[in-house]
Design a protein around this motif. Structure first.
Motif, PDB file in Angstrom:
ATOM      1  N   LEU A 142     -14.328   5.015   4.452  1.00 46.28           N
ATOM      2  CA  LEU A 142     -12.955   5.208   4.936  1.00 46.28           C
ATOM      3  C   LEU A 142     -12.885   6.469   5.792  1.00 46.28           C
ATOM      4  O   LEU A 142     -13.363   7.526   5.396  1.00 46.28           O
ATOM      5  CB  LEU A 142     -11.974   5.352   3.769  1.00 46.28           C
ATOM      6  N   MET A 143     -12.269   6.322   6.946  1.00 44.55           N
ATOM      7  CA  MET A 143     -12.120   7.472   7.852  1.00 44.55           C
ATOM      8  C   MET A 143     -10.691   7.491   8.374  1.00 44.55           C
ATOM      9  O   MET A 143     -10.055   6.443   8.469  1.00 44.55           O
ATOM     10  CB  MET A 143     -13.102   7.321   9.028  1.00 44.55           C
ATOM     11  N   THR A 144     -10.204   8.688   8.705  1.00 46.40           N
ATOM     12  CA  THR A 144      -8.881   8.766   9.332  1.00 46.40           C
ATOM     13  C   THR A 144      -8.988   9.463  10.680  1.00 46.40           C
ATOM     14  O   THR A 144      -9.825  10.339  10.881  1.00 46.40           O
ATOM     15  CB  THR A 144      -7.861   9.514   8.443  1.00 46.40           C
ATOM     16  N   SER A 178     -14.510  11.063   8.121  1.00 45.52           N
ATOM     17  CA  SER A 178     -14.427  10.844   6.658  1.00 45.52           C
ATOM     18  C   SER A 178     -13.751  12.029   5.981  1.00 45.52           C
ATOM     19  O   SER A 178     -13.273  11.940   4.883  1.00 45.52           O
ATOM     20  CB  SER A 178     -15.815  10.661   6.060  1.00 45.52           C
ATOM     21  N   ILE A 200       0.189   4.091   1.374  1.00 48.94           N
ATOM     22  CA  ILE A 200       0.131   4.542   2.774  1.00 48.94           C
ATOM     23  C   ILE A 200      -0.764   3.540   3.525  1.00 48.94           C
ATOM     24  O   ILE A 200      -1.264   2.604   2.916  1.00 48.94           O
ATOM     25  CB  ILE A 200      -0.436   5.985   2.911  1.00 48.94           C
ATOM     26  N   HIS A 201      -0.963   3.738   4.813  1.00 50.39           N
ATOM     27  CA  HIS A 201      -1.772   2.813   5.614  1.00 50.39           C
ATOM     28  C   HIS A 201      -1.245   1.383   5.481  1.00 50.39           C
ATOM     29  O   HIS A 201      -2.010   0.419   5.337  1.00 50.39           O
ATOM     30  CB  HIS A 201      -3.250   2.864   5.197  1.00 50.39           C
ATOM     31  N   GLN A 237      -3.561  16.549  -2.146  1.00 52.91           N
ATOM     32  CA  GLN A 237      -3.241  15.332  -1.388  1.00 52.91           C
ATOM     33  C   GLN A 237      -2.130  14.545  -2.098  1.00 52.91           C
ATOM     34  O   GLN A 237      -1.215  14.031  -1.458  1.00 52.91           O
ATOM     35  CB  GLN A 237      -4.495  14.466  -1.258  1.00 52.91           C
ATOM     36  N   TYR A 239      -6.582   4.980  -5.318  1.00 53.63           N
ATOM     37  CA  TYR A 239      -6.732   3.701  -4.617  1.00 53.63           C
ATOM     38  C   TYR A 239      -6.582   2.537  -5.603  1.00 53.63           C
ATOM     39  O   TYR A 239      -5.995   1.522  -5.281  1.00 53.63           O
ATOM     40  CB  TYR A 239      -8.111   3.600  -3.936  1.00 53.63           C
ATOM     41  N   ARG A 270       0.843  -1.203   0.000  1.00 58.03           N
ATOM     42  CA  ARG A 270       0.000   0.000   0.000  1.00 58.03           C
ATOM     43  C   ARG A 270       0.879   1.254   0.000  1.00 58.03           C
ATOM     44  O   ARG A 270       1.913   1.283   0.679  1.00 58.03           O
ATOM     45  CB  ARG A 270      -0.891   0.031   1.253  1.00 58.03           C
ATOM     46  N   ARG A 294     -10.772  -2.739   8.593  1.00 52.03           N
ATOM     47  CA  ARG A 294      -9.303  -2.730   8.652  1.00 52.03           C
ATOM     48  C   ARG A 294      -8.886  -1.434   9.332  1.00 52.03           C
ATOM     49  O   ARG A 294      -9.203  -0.353   8.852  1.00 52.03           O
ATOM     50  CB  ARG A 294      -8.682  -2.832   7.254  1.00 52.03           C
ATOM     51  N   PHE A 297      -9.703  -1.492  -0.744  1.00 52.88           N
ATOM     52  CA  PHE A 297     -10.772  -0.546  -0.406  1.00 52.88           C
ATOM     53  C   PHE A 297     -10.848   0.542  -1.464  1.00 52.88           C
ATOM     54  O   PHE A 297      -9.827   1.050  -1.929  1.00 52.88           O
ATOM     55  CB  PHE A 297     -10.506   0.100   0.959  1.00 52.88           C
ATOM     56  N   MET A 330     -10.618  11.852  -7.379  1.00 53.83           N
ATOM     57  CA  MET A 330      -9.197  11.509  -7.464  1.00 53.83           C
ATOM     58  C   MET A 330      -8.902  10.199  -6.731  1.00 53.83           C
ATOM     59  O   MET A 330      -8.039   9.427  -7.128  1.00 53.83           O
ATOM     60  CB  MET A 330      -8.391  12.659  -6.841  1.00 53.83           C
ATOM     61  N   ARG A 331      -9.649   9.962  -5.665  1.00 55.56           N
ATOM     62  CA  ARG A 331      -9.404   8.754  -4.882  1.00 55.56           C
ATOM     63  C   ARG A 331      -9.725   7.487  -5.681  1.00 55.56           C
ATOM     64  O   ARG A 331      -9.130   6.440  -5.448  1.00 55.56           O
ATOM     65  CB  ARG A 331     -10.225   8.794  -3.586  1.00 55.56           C
ATOM     66  N   ARG A 339       0.107  -3.487  -5.828  1.00 50.59           N
ATOM     67  CA  ARG A 339       0.484  -4.301  -4.674  1.00 50.59           C
ATOM     68  C   ARG A 339       0.950  -5.681  -5.090  1.00 50.59           C
ATOM     69  O   ARG A 339       0.316  -6.321  -5.911  1.00 50.59           O
ATOM     70  CB  ARG A 339      -0.717  -4.476  -3.744  1.00 50.59           C
ATOM     71  N   SER A 350      -2.872   2.085  -6.495  1.00 49.67           N
ATOM     72  CA  SER A 350      -2.124   1.551  -5.351  1.00 49.67           C
ATOM     73  C   SER A 350      -2.432   0.058  -5.184  1.00 49.67           C
ATOM     74  O   SER A 350      -1.534  -0.758  -4.984  1.00 49.67           O
ATOM     75  CB  SER A 350      -2.493   2.330  -4.087  1.00 49.67           C
TER      76      SER A 350
HETATM   77  C1  HEM Z   1     -10.319  12.880   2.128  1.00 53.28           C
HETATM   78  C2  HEM Z   1     -10.313  11.964   3.032  1.00 53.28           C
HETATM   79  C3  HEM Z   1      -9.579  10.653   3.006  1.00 53.28           C
HETATM   80  C4  HEM Z   1      -9.738   9.693   3.946  1.00 53.28           C
HETATM   81  C5  HEM Z   1     -10.651   9.735   5.157  1.00 53.28           C
HETATM   82  C6  HEM Z   1      -8.888   8.586   3.575  1.00 53.28           C
HETATM   83  C7  HEM Z   1      -8.785   7.398   4.277  1.00 53.28           C
HETATM   84  C8  HEM Z   1      -8.009   6.311   3.912  1.00 53.28           C
HETATM   85  C9  HEM Z   1      -7.934   5.062   4.631  1.00 53.28           C
HETATM   86  C10 HEM Z   1      -8.682   4.722   5.910  1.00 53.28           C
HETATM   87  C11 HEM Z   1      -7.078   4.259   3.955  1.00 53.28           C
HETATM   88  C12 HEM Z   1      -6.665   2.841   4.343  1.00 53.28           C
HETATM   89  C13 HEM Z   1      -7.472   1.807   3.582  1.00 53.28           C
HETATM   90  C14 HEM Z   1      -6.954   0.409   3.888  1.00 53.28           C
HETATM   91  O1  HEM Z   1      -6.960   0.025   5.069  1.00 53.28           O
HETATM   92  O2  HEM Z   1      -6.572  -0.292   2.930  1.00 53.28           O
HETATM   93  C15 HEM Z   1      -6.595   4.992   2.805  1.00 53.28           C
HETATM   94  C16 HEM Z   1      -5.690   4.515   1.894  1.00 53.28           C
HETATM   95  C17 HEM Z   1      -5.191   5.234   0.842  1.00 53.28           C
HETATM   96  N1  HEM Z   1      -5.511   6.540   0.533  1.00 53.28           N
HETATM   97 FE1  HEM Z   1      -6.894   7.706   1.435  1.00 53.28          FE
HETATM   98  N2  HEM Z   1      -8.212   8.908   2.430  1.00 53.28           N
HETATM   99  C18 HEM Z   1      -8.603  10.174   2.031  1.00 53.28           C
HETATM  100  C19 HEM Z   1      -8.177  10.867   0.909  1.00 53.28           C
HETATM  101  C20 HEM Z   1      -7.248  10.409   0.014  1.00 53.28           C
HETATM  102  C21 HEM Z   1      -6.830  11.137  -1.160  1.00 53.28           C
HETATM  103  C22 HEM Z   1      -7.372  12.501  -1.588  1.00 53.28           C
HETATM  104  C23 HEM Z   1      -5.892  10.363  -1.776  1.00 53.28           C
HETATM  105  C24 HEM Z   1      -5.155  10.619  -3.050  1.00 53.28           C
HETATM  106  C25 HEM Z   1      -5.589  11.362  -4.008  1.00 53.28           C
HETATM  107  C26 HEM Z   1      -5.742   9.138  -0.987  1.00 53.28           C
HETATM  108  C27 HEM Z   1      -4.889   8.101  -1.279  1.00 53.28           C
HETATM  109  C28 HEM Z   1      -4.821   6.892  -0.614  1.00 53.28           C
HETATM  110  C29 HEM Z   1      -4.034   5.753  -1.054  1.00 53.28           C
HETATM  111  C30 HEM Z   1      -3.137   5.699  -2.269  1.00 53.28           C
HETATM  112  C31 HEM Z   1      -4.259   4.704  -0.136  1.00 53.28           C
HETATM  113  C32 HEM Z   1      -3.695   3.287  -0.171  1.00 53.28           C
HETATM  114  C33 HEM Z   1      -4.697   2.439  -0.946  1.00 53.28           C
HETATM  115  C34 HEM Z   1      -4.340   0.955  -1.098  1.00 53.28           C
HETATM  116  O3  HEM Z   1      -3.161   0.601  -1.323  1.00 53.28           O
HETATM  117  O4  HEM Z   1      -5.263   0.140  -1.028  1.00 53.28           O
HETATM  118  N3  HEM Z   1      -6.572   9.212   0.085  1.00 53.28           N
HETATM  119  N4  HEM Z   1      -7.189   6.233   2.791  1.00 53.28           N
END
Ligand code: HEM
Length: 452
Positions: free
Chosen positions: A228-230, A299, A160-161, A247, A441, A158, A195, A409, A436-437, A448, A444
């Motif tokens: 998905l939440m952080t 979220s 990140i995360h 981002q 996602y 991944r 997760r 996800f 964009m997400r 993997r 990414s």
């Molecule tokens: C805006 C609120 C956002 C929240 C709450 C959020 C939340 C999360 C969470 C919880 C994960 C972990 C998912 C897992 O356990 O596999 C994740 C993964 C990731 N996020 Fe976000 N995210 C946000 C925005 C973004 C944005 C804007 C980008 C890029 C444009 C991004 C790029 C990624 C990537 C690349 C991963 C890894 C995905 C993978 O390898 O499966 N995220 N995000």
């Protein structure tokens, strides 16, 4: 290369936050769901995530129309036989826990809705602009993940995360008032997989971090919806980035060998002031989490719900711990913070259910629907209860932990115009950041396991 793309897509990056413009029609611009679906819309992400998309794609390849003539939605098997998704599909799923408290009443929700802007225009890019974003997201994510190989990893993980702190069964019980007032999941309780992760790109992070709370819920007819939440602190409930481009500019700092070079590039991409602010905000969002059961998560980006009154509403989501605050963590010799959190939570789930309130904040007049850095003003209303049930069967729990590790996800599962599942109106991703997400996602996930 990226700079050229960025220069060309500057309009995407610097689009000023759009003023709230409720449309005259009583519906926001919805994606066209017609028989003339262009092939190119079947993104690899959609084909991977959604059986509807796969079925339509196969049909189109064979020269037929994308959709069945009668009703649009294909009758397709939504989950493979024997998969965890099939086990959790409403036809087979029986919740093992019960909700533990009283729900926010219908009147209270109605009051919030009465002032909530309706049918807010979606600022998600379309056409060429969206294509530029897609190319950029894929290229940038691939570039970051390739650094993992450069740093000695035998395969990409991944972006990140990376570190899973918990993966396993989850149940969400829904507030009946919410089910009554919106086009929502068909069942009172939905099963799925959770997760919980440390947001860092490191395999075994130590010290302060941000945390991720990802849910894949198996809804109507077995269609999945991802939430998905952080985690951070209430002070930083907003996102650190204005939009998806920002981002990605920030993510580019991940695994980079020269932090100074990385900062310079980010400053070039989003401007020096925003770059500096994002670095500070990310620092503030990192917390010293005492226990996974204490995790509070947002979220940050808004999602759409369709009311039974025919209007569309924007909501942000939040998970707030309901379980008693955990006692001060005991550090063990040689354990990293993420190992401590994972071990501590494994011990807790062996003993007890862990519960969070799942709350919604409806957009209010003056709230910005498109700038992730701005918090909203309205009250949070309780929409559900998330429960990670006490582990009953260790072997099964291990299988689910592995399934969580492998889950790709994506907030767009079952939501894209051409792959809309039965729950497509439940938490439909709003705006450019969420668009964009889709590709970030997808890329990414696709990388993997790929070796150098
Ligand atoms: C805006 C609120 C956002 C929240 C709450 C959020 C939340 C999360 C969470 C919880 C994960 C972990 C998912 C897992 O356990 O596999 C994740 C993964 C990731 N996020 Fe976000 N995210 C946000 C925005 C973004 C944005 C804007 C980008 C890029 C444009 C991004 C790029 C990624 C990537 C690349 C991963 C890894 C995905 C993978 O390898 O499966 N995220 N995000």
């Amino acid at each position: 290369m990226i700079q050229t793309r960025l220069a060309r897509s500057e309009s995407v990056m610097r689009t000023p936050t759009q003023a709230l413009k409720p449309q005259e029609a009583d519906k926001p611009a919805m994606p066209d769901f017609s028989n003339g679906v262009p092939m190119e819309l079947f993104t690899p992400e959609a084909l991977e995530a959604c059986p509807h998309a796969r079925a339509m794609f196969e049909r189109m390849k064979a020269g037929g129309p994308a959709l069945s003539q009668e009703n649009g939605l294909e009758s397709v098997a939504l989950a493979e036989n024997g998969s965890w998704i099939q086990e959790k599909a409403p036809a087979n799923f029986q919740a093992v826990t019960q909700p533990s408290r009283e729900w926010t009443g219908k009147e209270e929700i109605q009051k919030v809705l009465s002032t909530s802007p309706k049918n807010v225009e979606d600022n998600a890019a379309k056409g060429e602009e969206a294509t530029e974003m897609r190319l950029f997201a894929r290229e940038r994510i691939g570039e970051i993940q390739h650094r993992q190989l450069d740093a000695g990893a035998d395969k990409m993980h991944r972006t990140i995360h990376t570190k899973q702190l918990f993966g396993g069964d989850v149940e969400v019980h829904w507030n009946p008032a919410v089910k009554e007032m919106f086009n929502f999941f068909s069942e009172d309780s939905t099963g799925g997989l959770a997760r919980i992760s440390a947001a860092s790109n490191e395999q075994n992070p130590d010290g302060k971090d941000m945390y991720g709370f990802a849910l894949e819920l198996v809804g109507t007819d077995g269609q999945v919806t991802d939430i998905l939440m952080t985690g951070g602190t209430p002070r930083t409930a907003a996102s650190q980035a204005e939009d998806g481009m920002a981002q990605l500019a920030l993510l580019n700092m991940v695994g980079i060998s020269s932090k100074v070079g990385g900062l310079a590039k980010m400053a070039y991409e989003v401007g020096p002031i925003d770059a500096g602010r994002m670095v500070v905000d990310v620092g503030r969002m990192k917390t010293e989490l005492n226990s996974v059961s204490d995790l509070e998560a947002w979220s940050r980006a808004p999602f759409r719900l369709k009311g039974k009154d025919g209007h569309h509403y924007l909501v942000k989501m939040k998970a707030t711990p309901l379980s008693e605050k955990a006692p001060e963590a005991q550090e063990r010799e040689g354990e990293t913070t993420s190992e401590r959190l994972a071990n501590d939570f494994a011990a807790k789930t062996a003993e007890n259910d862990t519960r969070w309130s799942f709350d919604l904040q409806f957009m209010q007049p003056g709230d910005d629907p498109n700038d992730g850095r701005k918090t909203w003003s309205g009250p949070w209303v309780n929409a559900g209860e998330i429960v990670i049930p006490k582990i009953q069967d260790g072997a099964k729990a291990k299988e689910m932990a592995q399934a969580a590790e492998e889950t790709k996800f994506n907030i767009w599962k079952g939501k894209e115009a051409h792959d809309q599942g039965p729950d497509f109106e439940v938490f439909y991703p709003h705006g450019n950041t969420n668009l964009m997400r889709l590709w970030a996602y997808g890329e990414s996930a696709r990388n993997r396991g790929v070796a150098g």
